[in-house]
Design a protein around this motif. Structure first.
Motif, PDB file in Angstrom:
ATOM      1  N   SER A 257     -30.761   5.595 -36.735  1.00 18.32           N
ATOM      2  CA  SER A 257     -29.498   4.879 -36.862  1.00 18.32           C
ATOM      3  C   SER A 257     -28.612   5.660 -37.847  1.00 18.32           C
ATOM      4  O   SER A 257     -29.050   6.641 -38.454  1.00 18.32           O
TER       5      SER A 257
ATOM      6  N   TYR B 257     -35.095   7.722 -32.160  1.00 25.52           N
ATOM      7  CA  TYR B 257     -33.741   8.024 -32.593  1.00 25.52           C
ATOM      8  C   TYR B 257     -33.470   7.367 -33.946  1.00 25.52           C
ATOM      9  O   TYR B 257     -34.111   6.388 -34.316  1.00 25.52           O
TER      10      TYR B 257
ATOM     11  N   ASP C  28     -30.234  11.772 -32.439  1.00 18.08           N
ATOM     12  CA  ASP C  28     -31.464  12.534 -32.275  1.00 18.08           C
ATOM     13  C   ASP C  28     -31.755  13.282 -33.584  1.00 18.08           C
ATOM     14  O   ASP C  28     -30.860  13.932 -34.135  1.00 18.08           O
TER      15      ASP C  28
ATOM     16  N   TYR D  19     -25.098   3.694 -33.635  1.00 23.69           N
ATOM     17  CA  TYR D  19     -25.353   5.003 -33.048  1.00 23.69           C
ATOM     18  C   TYR D  19     -26.856   5.246 -32.906  1.00 23.69           C
ATOM     19  O   TYR D  19     -27.654   4.761 -33.711  1.00 23.69           O
ATOM     20  N   LYS D  20     -27.211   6.042 -31.891  1.00 24.14           N
ATOM     21  CA  LYS D  20     -28.575   6.546 -31.766  1.00 24.14           C
ATOM     22  C   LYS D  20     -28.462   8.063 -31.886  1.00 24.14           C
ATOM     23  O   LYS D  20     -27.923   8.734 -31.008  1.00 24.14           O
TER      24      LYS D  20
ATOM     25  N   SER E 299     -23.506  15.356 -32.534  1.00 21.46           N
ATOM     26  CA  SER E 299     -23.503  14.550 -31.311  1.00 21.46           C
ATOM     27  C   SER E 299     -24.528  13.434 -31.431  1.00 21.46           C
ATOM     28  O   SER E 299     -25.456  13.500 -32.232  1.00 21.46           O
ATOM     29  N   TYR E 300     -24.335  12.411 -30.616  1.00 20.66           N
ATOM     30  CA  TYR E 300     -25.249  11.280 -30.619  1.00 20.66           C
ATOM     31  C   TYR E 300     -25.641  10.985 -29.182  1.00 20.66           C
ATOM     32  O   TYR E 300     -24.966  11.372 -28.230  1.00 20.66           O
ATOM     33  N   CYS E 301     -26.774  10.305 -29.030  1.00 26.40           N
ATOM     34  CA  CYS E 301     -27.280  10.018 -27.692  1.00 26.40           C
ATOM     35  C   CYS E 301     -26.586   8.805 -27.083  1.00 26.40           C
ATOM     36  O   CYS E 301     -26.287   8.799 -25.885  1.00 26.40           O
ATOM     37  N   GLU E 302     -26.344   7.798 -27.890  1.00 24.18           N
ATOM     38  CA  GLU E 302     -25.803   6.557 -27.357  1.00 24.18           C
ATOM     39  C   GLU E 302     -25.142   5.771 -28.475  1.00 24.18           C
ATOM     40  O   GLU E 302     -25.552   5.839 -29.628  1.00 24.18           O
ATOM     41  N   LYS E 303     -24.091   5.025 -28.105  1.00 23.85           N
ATOM     42  CA  LYS E 303     -23.463   4.125 -29.073  1.00 23.85           C
ATOM     43  C   LYS E 303     -23.382   2.767 -28.402  1.00 23.85           C
ATOM     44  O   LYS E 303     -22.801   2.616 -27.332  1.00 23.85           O
ATOM     45  N   ASN E 304     -24.005   1.793 -29.018  1.00 28.61           N
ATOM     46  CA  ASN E 304     -23.966   0.436 -28.473  1.00 28.61           C
ATOM     47  C   ASN E 304     -23.691  -0.544 -29.608  1.00 28.61           C
ATOM     48  O   ASN E 304     -23.285  -0.137 -30.692  1.00 28.61           O
ATOM     49  N   SER E 305     -23.931  -1.822 -29.345  1.00 25.95           N
ATOM     50  CA  SER E 305     -23.624  -2.842 -30.359  1.00 25.95           C
ATOM     51  C   SER E 305     -24.500  -2.693 -31.607  1.00 25.95           C
ATOM     52  O   SER E 305     -24.114  -3.108 -32.694  1.00 25.95           O
TER      53      SER E 305
END
Length: 169
Positions: A4, A2, A41, A38-39, A29-35
């Motif tokens: 950034s 993925y 694809d 973004y991740k 769209s994004y796969c995941e958002k964490n600290s």
């Protein structure tokens, strides 16, 4: 693998704020958002922002230490997709073969049903003729004089004197 937000902006050739606005509006769209952020694809990124072509200046020089690392990184990624593509092609070929087999079986079943229907109709006609012949034979062997007497109407005087009608010879 993925991307950034910054790497996605670099790959697409747009500003980070453009990618960020596309993510918040739902256009991208994004796969995941964490600290960590973004991740994204890469396939989704290049769906919205087509990949820019690299120039000769973007390619690393032959003595650059990143050349070996970049080559190793892209080979497994593309090889993985080549393997998946080959698998999907074999699945499609298997599906096509099964469809062909099913269509052949269906045509054979239609022919069998048609042939059996014709045979049943012929047998039905044969049995009806046999039944008519047997009914005629039974009528010839049966004594029907008693039914004839019952069917003959008595005349007025026969009814008055309660006489039975004379049998016709």
């Amino acid at each position: 693998m993925y991307l950034s937000l910054g790497k996605a902006a670099k790959e697409a050739g747009v500003a980070k704020s453009t990618i960020s606005k596309a993510l918040s509006s739902g256009k991208l769209s994004y796969c995941e958002k964490n600290s960590d952020g973004y991740k994204i694809d890469p396939a989704e990124l290049f769906r919205v922002y087509p990949k820019i072509t690299k120039t000769d200046a973007d390619d690393p020089a032959s003595n650059d230490w990143q050349l070996g690392q970049a080559g190793l990184e892209t080979t497994p990624y593309s090889a993985k997709f080549e393997i998946q593509l080959a698998g999907l092609k074999s699945l499609i070929a298997e599906k096509d073969r099964r469809i062909t087999d099913l269509e052949a079986d269906r045509a054979q079943l239609r022919e069998d049903r048609h042939r059996l229907t014709e045979n049943w109709q012929e047998e039905r006609i044969r049995l009806l003729k046999l039944l008519e012949d047997q009914t005629g034979t039974v009528k010839l062997l049966t004594d029907e004089r008693s039914t004839l007497v019952a069917e003959v109407q008595r005349t007025f005087w026969q009814r008055v004197f309660r006489r039975k009608p004379a049998m016709a010879a």
